[in-house]
Design a protein around this motif. Structure first.
Motif, PDB file in Angstrom:
ATOM      1  N   GLU A   6       0.842  -1.193   0.000  1.00  8.02           N
ATOM      2  CA  GLU A   6       0.000   0.000   0.000  1.00  8.02           C
ATOM      3  C   GLU A   6       0.878   1.244   0.000  1.00  8.02           C
ATOM      4  O   GLU A   6       1.968   1.247   0.605  1.00  8.02           O
ATOM      5  CB  GLU A   6      -0.917   0.037   1.228  1.00  8.02           C
ATOM      6  N   CYS A  22      -2.681   0.032  -4.008  1.00  7.08           N
ATOM      7  CA  CYS A  22      -2.307  -1.308  -3.544  1.00  7.08           C
ATOM      8  C   CYS A  22      -1.733  -2.031  -4.761  1.00  7.08           C
ATOM      9  O   CYS A  22      -2.472  -2.344  -5.699  1.00  7.08           O
ATOM     10  CB  CYS A  22      -3.518  -2.044  -3.001  1.00  7.08           C
ATOM     11  N   TRP A  36     -10.176  -3.414   0.501  1.00 13.42           N
ATOM     12  CA  TRP A  36      -9.578  -2.394   1.365  1.00 13.42           C
ATOM     13  C   TRP A  36     -10.236  -2.467   2.739  1.00 13.42           C
ATOM     14  O   TRP A  36     -11.465  -2.571   2.847  1.00 13.42           O
ATOM     15  CB  TRP A  36      -9.778  -1.000   0.794  1.00 13.42           C
ATOM     16  N   ARG A  38      -9.674  -0.744   6.944  1.00 12.41           N
ATOM     17  CA  ARG A  38      -8.995   0.278   7.731  1.00 12.41           C
ATOM     18  C   ARG A  38      -9.186  -0.003   9.204  1.00 12.41           C
ATOM     19  O   ARG A  38     -10.150  -0.634   9.617  1.00 12.41           O
ATOM     20  CB  ARG A  38      -9.506   1.680   7.382  1.00 12.41           C
ATOM     21  N   ARG A  45     -10.773  -3.212  13.182  1.00 12.48           N
ATOM     22  CA  ARG A  45     -10.655  -3.141  11.732  1.00 12.48           C
ATOM     23  C   ARG A  45     -12.040  -3.206  11.093  1.00 12.48           C
ATOM     24  O   ARG A  45     -12.918  -3.940  11.557  1.00 12.48           O
ATOM     25  CB  ARG A  45      -9.798  -4.312  11.250  1.00 12.48           C
ATOM     26  N   VAL A  95      -5.072   3.327   9.741  1.00  9.41           N
ATOM     27  CA  VAL A  95      -4.189   2.587   8.853  1.00  9.41           C
ATOM     28  C   VAL A  95      -5.062   1.819   7.864  1.00  9.41           C
ATOM     29  O   VAL A  95      -6.008   1.128   8.258  1.00  9.41           O
ATOM     30  CB  VAL A  95      -3.287   1.608   9.636  1.00  9.41           C
ATOM     31  N   TYR A  96      -4.736   1.980   6.609  1.00  6.87           N
ATOM     32  CA  TYR A  96      -5.503   1.356   5.538  1.00  6.87           C
ATOM     33  C   TYR A  96      -4.723   0.166   4.977  1.00  6.87           C
ATOM     34  O   TYR A  96      -3.539   0.299   4.645  1.00  6.87           O
ATOM     35  CB  TYR A  96      -5.796   2.369   4.433  1.00  6.87           C
ATOM     36  N   TYR A  97      -5.396  -0.953   4.894  1.00  9.25           N
ATOM     37  CA  TYR A  97      -4.783  -2.185   4.427  1.00  9.25           C
ATOM     38  C   TYR A  97      -5.507  -2.691   3.189  1.00  9.25           C
ATOM     39  O   TYR A  97      -6.719  -2.522   3.053  1.00  9.25           O
ATOM     40  CB  TYR A  97      -4.899  -3.276   5.488  1.00  9.25           C
ATOM     41  N   TRP A 118      -2.178 -10.187   2.614  1.00 11.11           N
ATOM     42  CA  TRP A 118      -2.382  -8.863   3.199  1.00 11.11           C
ATOM     43  C   TRP A 118      -1.169  -7.977   2.963  1.00 11.11           C
ATOM     44  O   TRP A 118      -0.029  -8.457   2.963  1.00 11.11           O
ATOM     45  CB  TRP A 118      -2.579  -8.970   4.705  1.00 11.11           C
ATOM     46  N   GLY A 121      -0.037  -2.055   5.207  1.00 15.04           N
ATOM     47  CA  GLY A 121      -0.817  -0.871   5.538  1.00 15.04           C
ATOM     48  C   GLY A 121      -0.116   0.434   5.229  1.00 15.04           C
ATOM     49  O   GLY A 121       1.107   0.515   5.144  1.00 15.04           O
ATOM     50  N   ARG A 123      -0.625   4.653   6.421  1.00 12.25           N
ATOM     51  CA  ARG A 123      -1.305   5.468   7.431  1.00 12.25           C
ATOM     52  C   ARG A 123      -1.892   6.727   6.824  1.00 12.25           C
ATOM     53  O   ARG A 123      -1.228   7.440   6.067  1.00 12.25           O
ATOM     54  CB  ARG A 123      -0.312   5.829   8.540  1.00 12.25           C
TER      55      ARG A 123
END
Length: 128
Positions: A6, A22, A36, A38, A45, A95-97, A118, A121, A123
């Motif tokens: 990411e 991503c 996605w 977060r 999450r 935090v975005y994953y 995965w 992440g 931020r």
């Protein structure tokens, strides 16, 4: 070795926009859906949305869908999925994953956080 990376996070002011990316490697990108998620500070999450490889196969968390501020798109030529976030709010901080999973049963896997791979992440901080 499969990797999801990411990027695009950062510090922005309320009302501004960010585009997260991503980028995947080590897998046949077209065979995978990308989701996605977060995690906001102090919260669990949550799902943001996901995109398959077929037309009209993009899904969003209900609250975000109603607001219409986020858009997920994919570029198979670049092995990349984007999360365009507009009119950002402080509550979007976190935090975005991204995760990758085979297409079959996508929504069930998405809601169960059942990704095959995965990323680590990126931020996002929305603050004035």
């Amino acid at each position: 070795q499969v990797q999801l990376v990411e990027s695009g996070g950062g510090l922005v002011q309320p009302g501004e926009s960010l585009r997260l990316s991503c980028t995947a490697s080590g897998l046949s990108f077209g065979d995978y859906a990308i989701a996605w998620y977060r995690r906001a500070p102090g919260k669990e999450r949550e799902g943001v949305g996901c995109v398959g490889n077929a037309p009209h196969s993009t899904y969003y968390a209900r609250s975000l869908e109603l607001e219409g501020r986020f858009t997920i798109s994919r570029d198979n030529a670049k092995n990349t999925v984007y999360l365009q976030m507009n009119s950002l709010k402080p509550e979007d901080t976190g935090v975005y994953y991204c995760g990758a999973v085979e297409h079959l049963g996508l929504l069930a896997k998405y809601y169960d956080f059942n990704m095959s791979y995965w990323g680590k992440g990126t931020r996002v901080n929305v603050s004035s």
